[in-house]
Design a protein around this motif. Structure first.
Motif, PDB file in Angstrom:
ATOM      1  N   SER A  45       9.153  -4.160  -5.722  1.00  0.00           N
ATOM      2  CA  SER A  45       8.157  -3.409  -6.481  1.00  0.00           C
ATOM      3  C   SER A  45       8.699  -2.995  -7.841  1.00  0.00           C
ATOM      4  CB  SER A  45       7.714  -2.170  -5.695  1.00  0.00           C
ATOM      5  OG  SER A  45       7.043  -2.542  -4.502  1.00  0.00           O
ATOM      6  N   ARG A  46       9.971  -2.634  -7.876  1.00  0.00           N
ATOM      7  CA  ARG A  46      10.587  -2.243  -9.157  1.00  0.00           C
ATOM      8  C   ARG A  46      10.599  -3.429 -10.117  1.00  0.00           C
ATOM      9  NH1 ARG A  46      13.504   2.214  -9.166  1.00  0.00           N
ATOM     10  NH2 ARG A  46      14.005   1.927  -6.963  1.00  0.00           N
ATOM     11  N   LEU A  47      10.876  -4.622  -9.573  1.00  0.00           N
ATOM     12  CA  LEU A  47      10.886  -5.829 -10.406  1.00  0.00           C
ATOM     13  C   LEU A  47       9.478  -6.124 -10.930  1.00  0.00           C
ATOM     14  CD1 LEU A  47      12.413  -8.324 -11.493  1.00  0.00           C
ATOM     15  CD2 LEU A  47      11.822  -9.488  -9.356  1.00  0.00           C
ATOM     16  N   ILE A  48       8.476  -6.063 -10.056  1.00  0.00           N
ATOM     17  CA  ILE A  48       7.089  -6.313 -10.474  1.00  0.00           C
ATOM     18  C   ILE A  48       6.682  -5.344 -11.573  1.00  0.00           C
ATOM     19  CG2 ILE A  48       4.675  -6.187  -9.737  1.00  0.00           C
ATOM     20  CD1 ILE A  48       5.570  -7.239  -7.001  1.00  0.00           C
ATOM     21  N   LEU A  49       7.015  -4.076 -11.408  1.00  0.00           N
ATOM     22  CA  LEU A  49       6.633  -3.073 -12.392  1.00  0.00           C
ATOM     23  C   LEU A  49       7.361  -3.265 -13.716  1.00  0.00           C
ATOM     24  CD1 LEU A  49       6.373   0.079 -10.120  1.00  0.00           C
ATOM     25  CD2 LEU A  49       4.525  -0.953 -11.459  1.00  0.00           C
ATOM     26  N   THR A  50       8.587  -3.759 -13.676  1.00  0.00           N
ATOM     27  CA  THR A  50       9.303  -4.044 -14.914  1.00  0.00           C
ATOM     28  C   THR A  50       8.500  -5.015 -15.770  1.00  0.00           C
ATOM     29  OG1 THR A  50      11.455  -3.680 -13.862  1.00  0.00           O
ATOM     30  CG2 THR A  50      11.443  -4.950 -15.905  1.00  0.00           C
ATOM     31  N   TYR A  51       7.863  -5.985 -15.127  1.00  0.00           N
ATOM     32  CA  TYR A  51       7.036  -6.958 -15.845  1.00  0.00           C
ATOM     33  C   TYR A  51       5.663  -6.381 -16.173  1.00  0.00           C
ATOM     34  CZ  TYR A  51      10.376 -10.732 -15.046  1.00  0.00           C
ATOM     35  OH  TYR A  51      11.499 -11.523 -15.065  1.00  0.00           O
ATOM     36  N   ALA A  52       5.054  -5.655 -15.246  1.00  0.00           N
ATOM     37  CA  ALA A  52       3.695  -5.137 -15.447  1.00  0.00           C
ATOM     38  C   ALA A  52       3.630  -4.037 -16.507  1.00  0.00           C
ATOM     39  CB  ALA A  52       3.147  -4.609 -14.123  1.00  0.00           C
ATOM     40  N   LEU A  53       4.737  -3.350 -16.738  1.00  0.00           N
ATOM     41  CA  LEU A  53       4.768  -2.276 -17.734  1.00  0.00           C
ATOM     42  C   LEU A  53       5.131  -2.778 -19.118  1.00  0.00           C
ATOM     43  CD1 LEU A  53       6.651   0.523 -15.711  1.00  0.00           C
ATOM     44  CD2 LEU A  53       4.180   0.270 -16.040  1.00  0.00           C
ATOM     45  N   CYS A  54       5.510  -4.044 -19.226  1.00  0.00           N
ATOM     46  CA  CYS A  54       6.060  -4.580 -20.475  1.00  0.00           C
ATOM     47  C   CYS A  54       4.950  -4.975 -21.444  1.00  0.00           C
ATOM     48  CB  CYS A  54       6.962  -5.773 -20.168  1.00  0.00           C
ATOM     49  SG  CYS A  54       7.949  -6.293 -21.595  1.00  0.00           S
ATOM     50  N   GLY A  55       4.351  -3.989 -22.087  1.00  0.00           N
ATOM     51  CA  GLY A  55       3.302  -4.245 -23.055  1.00  0.00           C
ATOM     52  C   GLY A  55       2.949  -2.977 -23.805  1.00  0.00           C
ATOM     53  N   PHE A  56       2.368  -3.132 -24.989  1.00  0.00           N
ATOM     54  CA  PHE A  56       2.030  -1.986 -25.834  1.00  0.00           C
ATOM     55  C   PHE A  56       0.631  -1.431 -25.570  1.00  0.00           C
ATOM     56  CE2 PHE A  56       5.139  -3.515 -29.297  1.00  0.00           C
ATOM     57  CZ  PHE A  56       6.096  -2.599 -28.896  1.00  0.00           C
ATOM     58  N   ALA A  57      -0.003  -1.850 -24.481  1.00  0.00           N
ATOM     59  CA  ALA A  57      -1.391  -1.439 -24.230  1.00  0.00           C
ATOM     60  C   ALA A  57      -1.470   0.040 -23.871  1.00  0.00           C
ATOM     61  CB  ALA A  57      -1.997  -2.297 -23.124  1.00  0.00           C
TER      62      ALA A  57
ATOM     63  N   TRP B  30       0.816  -1.207   0.000  1.00  0.00           N
ATOM     64  CA  TRP B  30       0.000   0.000   0.000  1.00  0.00           C
ATOM     65  C   TRP B  30       0.851   1.257   0.000  1.00  0.00           C
ATOM     66  CZ3 TRP B  30      -4.707   1.600  -0.984  1.00  0.00           C
ATOM     67  CH2 TRP B  30      -5.092   2.862  -0.516  1.00  0.00           C
ATOM     68  N   SER B  31       1.961   1.249   0.735  1.00  0.00           N
ATOM     69  CA  SER B  31       2.800   2.441   0.855  1.00  0.00           C
ATOM     70  C   SER B  31       3.429   2.853  -0.477  1.00  0.00           C
ATOM     71  CB  SER B  31       3.909   2.204   1.890  1.00  0.00           C
ATOM     72  OG  SER B  31       4.720   1.102   1.499  1.00  0.00           O
ATOM     73  N   GLU B  32       3.502   1.927  -1.440  1.00  0.00           N
ATOM     74  CA  GLU B  32       4.115   2.210  -2.735  1.00  0.00           C
ATOM     75  C   GLU B  32       3.107   2.154  -3.873  1.00  0.00           C
ATOM     76  OE1 GLU B  32       7.348  -0.522  -3.201  1.00  0.00           O
ATOM     77  OE2 GLU B  32       8.213  -0.081  -1.248  1.00  0.00           O
ATOM     78  N   ALA B  33       1.864   1.837  -3.562  1.00  0.00           N
ATOM     79  CA  ALA B  33       0.866   1.603  -4.606  1.00  0.00           C
ATOM     80  C   ALA B  33       0.551   2.864  -5.407  1.00  0.00           C
ATOM     81  CB  ALA B  33      -0.405   1.028  -3.999  1.00  0.00           C
ATOM     82  N   PHE B  34       0.535   4.018  -4.741  1.00  0.00           N
ATOM     83  CA  PHE B  34       0.228   5.256  -5.462  1.00  0.00           C
ATOM     84  C   PHE B  34       1.317   5.572  -6.480  1.00  0.00           C
ATOM     85  CE2 PHE B  34       0.473   9.927  -5.863  1.00  0.00           C
ATOM     86  CZ  PHE B  34      -0.800  10.170  -6.384  1.00  0.00           C
ATOM     87  N   GLN B  35       2.579   5.434  -6.066  1.00  0.00           N
ATOM     88  CA  GLN B  35       3.691   5.666  -6.982  1.00  0.00           C
ATOM     89  C   GLN B  35       3.637   4.682  -8.147  1.00  0.00           C
ATOM     90  OE1 GLN B  35       6.255   8.059  -6.686  1.00  0.00           O
ATOM     91  NE2 GLN B  35       6.933   7.389  -8.701  1.00  0.00           N
ATOM     92  N   ALA B  36       3.365   3.409  -7.840  1.00  0.00           N
ATOM     93  CA  ALA B  36       3.265   2.390  -8.888  1.00  0.00           C
ATOM     94  C   ALA B  36       2.074   2.668  -9.795  1.00  0.00           C
ATOM     95  CB  ALA B  36       3.139   1.010  -8.255  1.00  0.00           C
ATOM     96  N   GLY B  37       0.964   3.121  -9.215  1.00  0.00           N
ATOM     97  CA  GLY B  37      -0.215   3.440 -10.009  1.00  0.00           C
ATOM     98  C   GLY B  37       0.052   4.555 -11.004  1.00  0.00           C
ATOM     99  N   GLN B  38       0.858   5.534 -10.597  1.00  0.00           N
ATOM    100  CA  GLN B  38       1.228   6.603 -11.518  1.00  0.00           C
ATOM    101  C   GLN B  38       1.947   6.045 -12.743  1.00  0.00           C
ATOM    102  OE1 GLN B  38       3.540   9.329  -9.084  1.00  0.00           O
ATOM    103  NE2 GLN B  38       1.767  10.638  -8.768  1.00  0.00           N
TER     104      GLN B  38
END
Length: 424
Positions: free
Chosen positions: A361-373, A324-332
Motif C-alpha cells: 500500500s505504501r508503494l501504491i500511494l507513493t505513485y498515486a500521490l505523485c502529482g500536482f493536482a 479495505w482495512s487500509e483504505a481509510f488511512q490511504a484515503g486520508q
C-alpha cells in the motif's frame, strides 16, 4: 491475487469515471475510446515493467538514489556554511534530543534550489531537450498526440507546470481546447524535477529506491494524463500530427553563469513559495480542526479534516488496489494531497507506521500521490497560463477545475498499474 484484480478493476473504472465527466461523450466512438485507453494503459505497464520487472535496470534506481544523496550532501555543505548548526552543522551546546534537531526549511527545502540550477544547466547544455524530445516522440508515436502536446507532456516530467508550457509558447494561442486541456492535465498529473529529490528525501527511510519510484511515477503518469484528458475533453484525430516543437528561446540561457544565476533565482522563489504554502496549509488545517472540534465536542464526538478526507477518498483508494482495512488511512493521504498538497501527503506517508499501511500500500500511494493536482497548484498553473496566453483566458479558466479532477484520476491510474503488478 485478489488485490491485484482489484487494481485491474480500478484501471477499468477510473477511465470510465473520466468518460462520465466528459464534455462531449459522443465525440469519441466507444471502440476508439476503449482502444486509446487500452493503449495508454499498456504503455504504462511497459514503462513500469522495464524498470520494475527487469533486475538489470534496477541500477537506475540505485543511481538516482546515489544522486539524491550526493545532492543532499552538497546542498547541506552550502547550508551549513551559511547557517551553521541550524542547518545540521556542529552545535555549540550539548544536544539532549537529537531527534528534534531537524529543521525542514533549512535541511530539506534548499535541495529545490540545487535541482532548479541543475535543470537550467541541463537545458543550457542541450541534454534535457534530447530527453524531453525522446519522450515526446514516444508519446506521439504510441498515442497520436501532436508535437506541442507531446512536448509539454514530456517536459512536465522534468520541469514545472508553468515552465513546460513556456517551451511551446508560440503554439498555445492556436491549440485546440482538447490540446490545451491535455497540457494542463499533464501538469497536474506529474511533479517537477525540482521537487522529486525533496520527496525522495522524505520517503527513502521507508521505501528503498524512493527517488527512482518517484521519477518513474511521474513518467508513467504522462500517458495516463493523456488518456484521461482525451476522455474528458476530446480532440479530433485531425488535430494530432507528427510535427516537432522547438523550445522557446525565452527558456534558454546564453552562458553557464546565466543558467546558474537564473536557476538559483527561480529555486529561491520556489523554496519561499513552498515554505509559505506549508505554513498556510498547516495553519488552515489546524483552524479547520479547531472549528470541527468546537462543533462536535458538545455531542461527545471528535471530528477532524483528515477523517473527512478519509471518508471521501476511501472509494478512490480502493480503486488503486489498496485493501479495505487500509483504505481509510490511504484515503486520508489522497485527500491531504488533493485539498492541501502532495508534500504534506508525502510527509504523512513517510511517518505512517507499518501497522497502518503494508509495504504494498505504501508503494501504491507513493505513485498515486505523485502529482500536482491540488487547489494551490491549480492557482499557480492558471495564473501562469493566463500570463503566457491571455487570449485563451476563457478556456483556461473553464478548464482549470476540470484539470484538477483529471490530474487526480491520472495519478490514481498510475497507482492502480503498480497495484496490478505488485503481489500482496
Amino acid at each position: 491475487m485478489g488485490l491485484m484484480l482489484q487494481s485491474l478493476c480500478g484501471l477499468a473504472v477510473i477511465p470510465f469515471i473520466a468518460w462520465l465527466l466528459s464534455e462531449r461523450r459522443n465525440a469519441l466512438p466507444a471502440s476508439y475510446a476503449v482502444k486509446f485507453t487500452a493503449g495508454g494503459i499498456a504503455l504504462q505497464f511497459i514503462i513500469a515493467g522495464l524498470f520494475i520487472l527487469l533486475p538489470q535496470l534496477g541500477i537506475v534506481f540505485d543511481l538516482l538514489a546515489s544522486a539524491v544523496i550526493a545532492l543532499q550532501t552538497a546542498t547541506g555543505t552550502g547550508m551549513k556554511f551559511l547557517f551553521g548548526y541550524l542547518a545540521g552543522g556542529p552545535t555549540p551546546f550539548t544536544v539532549t534530543d537529537p531527534g528534534k534537531g531537524f529543521v525542514l526549511a533549512l535541511q530539506a527545502l534548499p535541495i529545490i534550489v540545487m535541482m532548479s540550477v541543475l535543470a537550467r544547466l541541463l537545458y543550457h547544455w542541450g541534454i534535457l531537450q534530447k530527453i524531453v524530445g525522446s519522450l515526446a516522440w514516444l508519446l506521439g508515436r504510441s498515442m497520436g498526440v501532436s508535437g506541442p502536446v507531446g512536448t509539454v507532456a514530456a517536459a512536465n516530467v522534468f520541469v514545472g507546470m508553468v515552465d513546460a508550457p513556456i517551451l511551446v509558447r508560440p503554439y498555445l494561442a492556436a491549440a485546440s481546447r482538447g490540446g490545451l486541456f491535455a497540457m494542463m492535465t499533464t501538469g497536474m498529473a506529474t511533479v517537477a524535477g525540482t521537487v522529486m529529490a525533496l520527496y525522495a528525501t522524505f520517503m527513502e527511510p521507508v521505501l528503498a529506491g524512493a527517488a527512482g519510484h518517484i521519477l518513474l511515477a511521474s513518467v508513467m503518469s504522462a500517458p495516463a494524463a493523456l488518456v484521461i484528458a482525451r476522455l474528458m475533453v476530446p480532440w479530433a484525430d485531425d488535430e494530432s500530427d507528427d510535427s516537432t516543437t522547438d523550445i522557446d528561446e525565452a527558456f534558454r540561457s546564453r552562458t553557464v553563469m546565466e543558467a546558474i544565476a537564473t536557476g538559483t533565482t527561480d529555486g529561491v522563489r520556489l523554496v519561499v513559495s513552498v515554505a509559505a504554502m506549508l505554513v498556510v496549509m498547516v495553519a488552515l488545517v489546524a483552524l479547520v480542526d479547531m472549528a470541527l472540534a468546537a462543533a462536535t465536542s458538545p455531542f461527545g464526538a471528535t471530528l477532524s479534516a483528515q477523517q473527512i478526507f478519509g471518508w471521501l477518498m476511501t472509494p478512490l483508494a480502493l480503486l488503486t488496489g489498496i485493501p479495505w482495512s487500509e483504505a481509510f488511512q490511504a484515503g486520508q493521504l489522497i485527500g491531504v494531497k488533493t485539498v492541501l498538497n502532495e508534500l504534506l501527503a508525502y510527509l504523512q506517508l513517510a511517518s505512517t507506521g507499518a501497522t497502518d499501511l503494508s509495504d504494498r500500500s505504501r508503494l501504491i500511494l507513493t505513485y498515486a500521490l505523485c502529482g500536482f493536482a491540488n487547489f494551490g497548484s491549480l492557482g499557480i498553473m492558471t495564473g501562469g497560463l493566463l500570463a503566457l496566453c491571455p487570449d485563451r483566458r476563457a478556456d483556461i479558466l473553464s478548464l482549470g477545475p476540470r484539470s484538477l479532477v483529471s490530474g487526480l484520476l491520472a495519478t490514481l491510474m498510475t497507482g492502480a498499474v503498480i497495484g496490478a503488478m505488485t503481489p500482496p
